[in-house]
Design a protein around this motif. Structure first.
Motif, PDB file in Angstrom:
ATOM      1  N   ALA A 108       3.556   5.624  -5.913  1.00 39.55           N
ATOM      2  CA  ALA A 108       3.684   5.965  -7.639  1.00 39.55           C
ATOM      3  C   ALA A 108       2.395   6.501  -7.612  1.00 39.55           C
ATOM      4  O   ALA A 108       3.024   7.415  -8.632  1.00 39.55           O
ATOM      5  CB  ALA A 108       3.445   4.103  -7.583  1.00 39.55           C
ATOM      6  N   ALA A 109       1.739   6.780  -7.209  1.00 41.92           N
ATOM      7  CA  ALA A 109       0.645   7.424  -7.300  1.00 41.92           C
ATOM      8  C   ALA A 109       0.408   9.288  -6.844  1.00 41.92           C
ATOM      9  O   ALA A 109      -0.200   9.616  -7.208  1.00 41.92           O
ATOM     10  CB  ALA A 109      -0.973   6.510  -6.891  1.00 41.92           C
ATOM     11  N   GLN A 110       1.625   8.812  -6.203  1.00 43.99           N
ATOM     12  CA  GLN A 110       1.542  10.009  -5.729  1.00 43.99           C
ATOM     13  C   GLN A 110       0.733  10.703  -5.044  1.00 43.99           C
ATOM     14  O   GLN A 110       0.180  11.901  -4.827  1.00 43.99           O
ATOM     15  CB  GLN A 110       2.311  11.161  -6.363  1.00 43.99           C
ATOM     16  CG  GLN A 110       3.693  10.867  -7.139  1.00 43.99           C
ATOM     17  CD  GLN A 110       4.444  12.095  -8.089  1.00 43.99           C
ATOM     18  OE1 GLN A 110       3.029  13.443  -8.580  1.00 43.99           O
ATOM     19  NE2 GLN A 110       4.761  11.644  -8.161  1.00 43.99           N
ATOM     20  N   ASP A 111      -0.149  10.261  -4.519  1.00 42.83           N
ATOM     21  CA  ASP A 111      -1.518  10.134  -3.232  1.00 42.83           C
ATOM     22  C   ASP A 111      -1.334   9.574  -2.116  1.00 42.83           C
ATOM     23  O   ASP A 111      -1.064   8.608  -1.721  1.00 42.83           O
ATOM     24  CB  ASP A 111      -2.561   9.547  -4.375  1.00 42.83           C
ATOM     25  CG  ASP A 111      -3.332   9.980  -3.696  1.00 42.83           C
ATOM     26  OD1 ASP A 111      -4.349  10.485  -2.434  1.00 42.83           O
ATOM     27  OD2 ASP A 111      -5.511   9.657  -4.628  1.00 42.83           O
ATOM     28  N   HIS A 112      -1.343  10.593  -0.915  1.00 36.65           N
ATOM     29  CA  HIS A 112      -1.015   9.676   0.286  1.00 36.65           C
ATOM     30  C   HIS A 112      -2.108   9.835   0.970  1.00 36.65           C
ATOM     31  O   HIS A 112      -1.940   9.959   1.962  1.00 36.65           O
ATOM     32  CB  HIS A 112       0.249  10.675   1.102  1.00 36.65           C
ATOM     33  CG  HIS A 112       1.633   9.852   0.092  1.00 36.65           C
ATOM     34  ND1 HIS A 112       2.661  10.578  -1.288  1.00 36.65           N
ATOM     35  CD2 HIS A 112       2.382   8.981   0.709  1.00 36.65           C
ATOM     36  CE1 HIS A 112       2.874  10.202  -1.908  1.00 36.65           C
ATOM     37  NE2 HIS A 112       2.991   9.288  -0.971  1.00 36.65           N
ATOM     38  N   SER A 113      -3.697   9.999  -0.229  1.00 37.87           N
ATOM     39  CA  SER A 113      -4.759  10.692   1.236  1.00 37.87           C
ATOM     40  C   SER A 113      -4.901   9.197   1.949  1.00 37.87           C
ATOM     41  O   SER A 113      -5.845   9.814   3.265  1.00 37.87           O
ATOM     42  CB  SER A 113      -5.695  11.438   0.417  1.00 37.87           C
ATOM     43  OG  SER A 113      -5.912  10.189   0.268  1.00 37.87           O
ATOM     44  N   SER A 173       0.467  -1.311  -0.526  1.00 40.91           N
ATOM     45  CA  SER A 173       0.060  -0.147  -0.063  1.00 40.91           C
ATOM     46  C   SER A 173       0.705   1.384   0.151  1.00 40.91           C
ATOM     47  O   SER A 173       0.845   2.532  -0.732  1.00 40.91           O
ATOM     48  CB  SER A 173      -0.698  -0.009   1.316  1.00 40.91           C
ATOM     49  OG  SER A 173      -0.293   0.334   2.022  1.00 40.91           O
ATOM     50  N   GLY A 174       2.308   1.331   0.444  1.00 47.55           N
ATOM     51  CA  GLY A 174       3.136   2.504   0.717  1.00 47.55           C
ATOM     52  C   GLY A 174       3.647   2.670  -1.044  1.00 47.55           C
ATOM     53  O   GLY A 174       3.870   3.983  -1.248  1.00 47.55           O
ATOM     54  N   VAL A 175       3.854   1.529  -1.471  1.00 50.76           N
ATOM     55  CA  VAL A 175       4.409   1.629  -2.435  1.00 50.76           C
ATOM     56  C   VAL A 175       3.412   2.268  -3.385  1.00 50.76           C
ATOM     57  O   VAL A 175       3.800   3.555  -4.215  1.00 50.76           O
ATOM     58  CB  VAL A 175       5.104   0.435  -3.289  1.00 50.76           C
ATOM     59  CG1 VAL A 175       5.209   0.299  -4.637  1.00 50.76           C
ATOM     60  CG2 VAL A 175       6.256  -0.360  -2.493  1.00 50.76           C
TER      61      VAL A 175
END
Length: 128
Positions: free
Chosen positions: A28-33, A22-24
């Motif tokens: 990768a999506a540059q979405d840390h929401s 999930s962190g990767v």
């Protein structure tokens, strides 16, 4: 290692893998929401379950009790509900799963507290 200690560590390793993935995916999506869900999966699933597993391995008297199996069941169900519950809450869909998961997490820790209080490590701890 066997019994509840093994199962706690197996689930801990699975949660660690899922947490890493999930962190990767977030990176990768540059979405840390969804980072709160990621953090709870790692803390409750990986760290807490690993600590529980090591405790039960080191204090075999505690792992032989029915309370240990109750603790395992509560911990697994809590993690299964809490992590996706946080995702649903972040997305504004519902908070019910997160609330139930949070209550089960507290219940799980209460069972662990009682277990530790009842089974203090002695000189007869398992060999590491």
């Amino acid at each position: 290692m066997r019994g509840v200690a093994f199962w706690f560590l197996l689930i801990a390793a699975l949660c660690a893998l899922l947490g890493m993935v999930s962190g990767v995916v977030m990176a990768a999506a540059q979405d840390h929401s969804l980072s709160p869900a990621h953090a709870h999966l790692n803390l409750l699933g990986w760290v807490s379950m690993a600590i529980f597993g090591f405790y039960y391995h080191l204090v075999p008297e505690a792992s032989a009790r029915p309370l240990a199996r109750l603790h395992f069941g509560l911990s697994v169900v809590a993690t299964i509900l809490f992590t996706p519950g946080i995702i649903l809450a972040i997305r504004g869909q519902t908070e019910v799963l997160a609330q139930v998961g949070a209550l089960l997490t507290i219940a799980s820790m209460l069972v662990f507290l009682v277990t530790v209080a009842r089974h203090r490590p002695t000189g007869r701890m398992a060999k590491v």
